[in-house]
Design a protein around this motif. Structure first.
Motif, mmCIF file in Angstrom:
data_model
loop_
_atom_site.group_PDB
_atom_site.id
_atom_site.type_symbol
_atom_site.label_atom_id
_atom_site.label_comp_id
_atom_site.label_asym_id
_atom_site.label_seq_id
_atom_site.Cartn_x
_atom_site.Cartn_y
_atom_site.Cartn_z
ATOM 1 N N GLY A 130 72.115 -20.704 58.489
ATOM 2 C CA GLY A 130 73.055 -19.515 59.655
ATOM 3 C C GLY A 130 71.738 -18.782 59.905
ATOM 4 O O GLY A 130 71.640 -18.739 61.039
ATOM 5 N N LEU A 131 72.401 -17.532 58.955
ATOM 6 C CA LEU A 131 71.446 -16.925 59.556
ATOM 7 C C LEU A 131 69.927 -16.544 59.488
ATOM 8 O O LEU A 131 69.050 -15.886 60.304
ATOM 9 N N VAL A 132 69.397 -17.894 58.435
ATOM 10 C CA VAL A 132 67.690 -17.643 58.464
ATOM 11 C C VAL A 132 67.627 -18.182 60.157
ATOM 12 O O VAL A 132 67.177 -17.766 60.404
ATOM 13 N N ILE A 133 68.241 -19.009 60.420
ATOM 14 C CA ILE A 133 68.205 -19.648 61.659
ATOM 15 C C ILE A 133 68.647 -18.255 62.650
ATOM 16 O O ILE A 133 67.786 -18.381 63.833
ATOM 17 N N ALA A 134 69.083 -18.096 62.848
ATOM 18 C CA ALA A 134 69.424 -16.737 64.248
ATOM 19 C C ALA A 134 68.342 -15.553 63.953
ATOM 20 O O ALA A 134 67.799 -15.430 64.963
ATOM 21 N N LEU A 135 68.399 -15.810 62.721
ATOM 22 C CA LEU A 135 66.767 -14.193 62.909
ATOM 23 C C LEU A 135 65.464 -15.238 62.994
ATOM 24 O O LEU A 135 64.955 -13.889 63.402
ATOM 25 N N ALA A 160 52.449 -21.350 66.410
ATOM 26 C CA ALA A 160 53.521 -22.034 65.337
ATOM 27 C C ALA A 160 54.842 -20.561 65.250
ATOM 28 O O ALA A 160 54.535 -20.018 64.533
ATOM 29 N N TRP A 161 55.969 -21.522 65.098
ATOM 30 C CA TRP A 161 56.872 -20.870 64.773
ATOM 31 C C TRP A 161 57.106 -20.831 63.288
ATOM 32 O O TRP A 161 56.924 -21.616 62.387
ATOM 33 N N ARG A 162 57.190 -19.587 62.702
ATOM 34 C CA ARG A 162 57.241 -19.430 61.720
ATOM 35 C C ARG A 162 59.133 -18.426 61.196
ATOM 36 O O ARG A 162 59.124 -18.254 59.429
ATOM 37 N N GLY A 163 59.711 -17.779 62.436
ATOM 38 C CA GLY A 163 60.515 -17.152 62.288
ATOM 39 C C GLY A 163 60.521 -16.436 61.143
ATOM 40 O O GLY A 163 59.922 -14.745 61.033
ATOM 41 N N ILE A 164 61.668 -15.933 59.940
ATOM 42 C CA ILE A 164 61.734 -14.956 58.830
ATOM 43 C C ILE A 164 61.063 -15.513 57.742
ATOM 44 O O ILE A 164 61.032 -14.741 56.869
ATOM 45 N N MET A 165 59.697 -16.619 57.953
ATOM 46 C CA MET A 165 59.419 -16.939 56.738
ATOM 47 C C MET A 165 57.995 -16.388 56.963
ATOM 48 O O MET A 165 57.318 -16.410 58.008
ATOM 49 N N THR A 166 57.106 -16.462 55.887
ATOM 50 C CA THR A 166 56.485 -16.480 55.244
ATOM 51 C C THR A 166 54.857 -17.560 56.163
ATOM 52 O O THR A 166 53.644 -16.865 56.597
#
Length: 438
Positions: A130-135, A160-166
């Motif tokens: 859930g923290l990964v999703i929110a961030l 394209a979305w990568r969020g808090i991933m590389t």
């Protein structure tokens, strides 16, 4: 106050699970720039501290840990081969350190299985994911320099979305896991207050949204496949007379779809943005096989195959492939190359025995998490056909695998005993009822 230690343990586990996703820190170090991932000096320090705390917590529950650790020999035998590979590795500067970290990762997973039930583990996973999703939403919308793909891979995935991933594909893979976790948590209804029961369902929907926004076609295919598989696994709880027509129907459906796909491979590959070599994967596997057959029994050492130009093995593969491939794009192939037939065989024995125990666990339980082990093992296989996340240090995927193995070893005998006692009690009630009426 008595609840504080347990709460502190939960916070510690959530923090570790979040960190094991490889989220946030690498993308901040990269700076949203693009070309490659910079060296991460912080995560190793975090995990060194985490594993130190884990060993201290285990020392507090030493007898219980020893009892739990004895319930599965295959994981420890596999880790023994990993550590022993330091004796023959082609990367003596990497294998000892990485094998020690894998041992730490595995010990943490056993600790998690020892301290929390499968249902509690799913809830802790939901908090971490859930923290990964929110961030990820915050970064993609508020800090697009970090949260969106830009110049990576020549800019072909820009936007394209990568969020808090590389990378977008890493986000997609993690969100497939997240969607499963939130679905299981939502269906188990752990929240007593009815007003807040929408939270896990929101996590499930947002996970799907991030799969779509990542534009990862592989993740979307795996998500849809797992969604179709879950009802099938749950149907295995019914009697075998009902399973026969369901199995026949499944075979006919899969056979028909497979025939359709094989007859239209060029169209399907073009639709997925792939070629008929699976975007060069078959070339990678062919080059790897040439190396594997030179050292088939013990391999080249844990994490010793894919390194840099200074490595003789990696240099050979890169020259053969004509590009700097980061890994084998198949978890089983990478494991075969690193630990040979010995390591691959022991891992497969661990996996197969866990799968069959998962089937038995599913048959004797009524709760939704009874299907979790089979679903996670299926997820692991599907992703490691074209990616390589099978055995990784400091990885959430390895943590969940090991914790699932030991959780089944702990909870299966308990559930079996409960079922046996319940059956005896029911039989006694039937006899009593019959006697009273006659």
């Amino acid at each position: 106050m008595p609840k504080l230690p347990k709460l502190a343990e939960k916070i510690f586990v959530v923090f570790t699970l979040f960190l094991s996703t490889s989220a946030l820190i690498p993308v901040l170090i990269e700076g949203g720039g693009g070309g490659g991932i910079s060296s991460d000096p912080y995560s190793p320090k975090f995990f060194t501290g985490i594993y130190t705390i884990t060993f201290l917590l285990i020392a507090k529950h030493q007898k219980n840990f020893v009892r739990v650790a004895q319930k599965n020999i295959w994981i420890w035998l596999f880790l023994g081969i990993v550590i022993a590979s330091t004796l023959w590795t082609f990367a003596p500067d990497i294998t000892p350190r990485r094998s020690g970290l894998l041992l730490g990762t595995s010990v943490f997973a056993v600790y998690m299985a020892m301290r929390f039930t499968l249902r509690e583990q799913l809830q802790l996973l939901a908090v971490a994911l859930g923290l990964v999703i929110a961030l990820s939403f915050m970064f993609a919308i508020g800090l697009p320099k970090y949260g969106l793909m830009t110049v990576q891979e020549g800019g072909i995935h820009a936007g394209a979305w990568r969020g808090i991933m590389t990378h977008k594909n890493i986000l997609g893979r993690l969100m497939v896991l997240s969607s499963m976790v939130f679905l299981f948590v939502a269906m188990s209804n752990p929240i007593r207050n009815f007003r807040y029961r929408w939270i896990p369902w929101a996590g499930y929907i947002l996970s799907i949204a991030l799969i779509v926004l990542s534009t990862s076609k592989s993740s979307l295919v795996v998500f849809l496949s797992l969604t179709a598989i879950l009802p099938l696994y749950r149907s295995w709880r019914r009697n075998y007379n009902q399973l026969i027509p369901l199995t026949i129907a499944l075979i006919l459906t899969v056979g028909s779809i497979s025939t359709l796909l094989i007859d239209n491979l060029p169209v399907v590959a073009d639709a997925l943005g792939k070629d008929l070599t699976l975007t060069g994967r078959t070339d990678i596997w062919s080059a790897m096989f040439d190396l594997i057959w030179e050292r088939p029994w013990l391999g080249y050492g844990f994490n010793a195959v894919w390194r840099d130009w200074d490595s003789e093995i990696t240099a050979y593969l890169w020259r053969t492939l004509a590009w700097e491939c980061p890994y084998g794009h198949n978890g089983f192939m990478d494991l075969f190359a690193e630990l040979g037939i010995a390591g691959l065989s022991v891992f497969l024995l661990s996996f197969i025995t866990t799968y069959f125990r998962g089937v038995m666990w599913l048959r004797i339980t009524k709760c939704i998490e009874g299907a979790w082990p089979l679903m996670y093992l299926t997820f692991l296989v599907m992703y490691n056909i074209s990616e390589s996340t099978l055995v990784e240090t400091n990885s959430i995927f390895w943590i969940i695998y090991v914790s699932t193995v030991f959780s089944l070893a702990i909870e299966y005998p308990v559930a079996k005993t409960y079922q046996y006692n319940t059956a005896i009690e029911q039989e006694w009630m039937n006899i009593k009822t019959f006697t009273e009426h006659n």
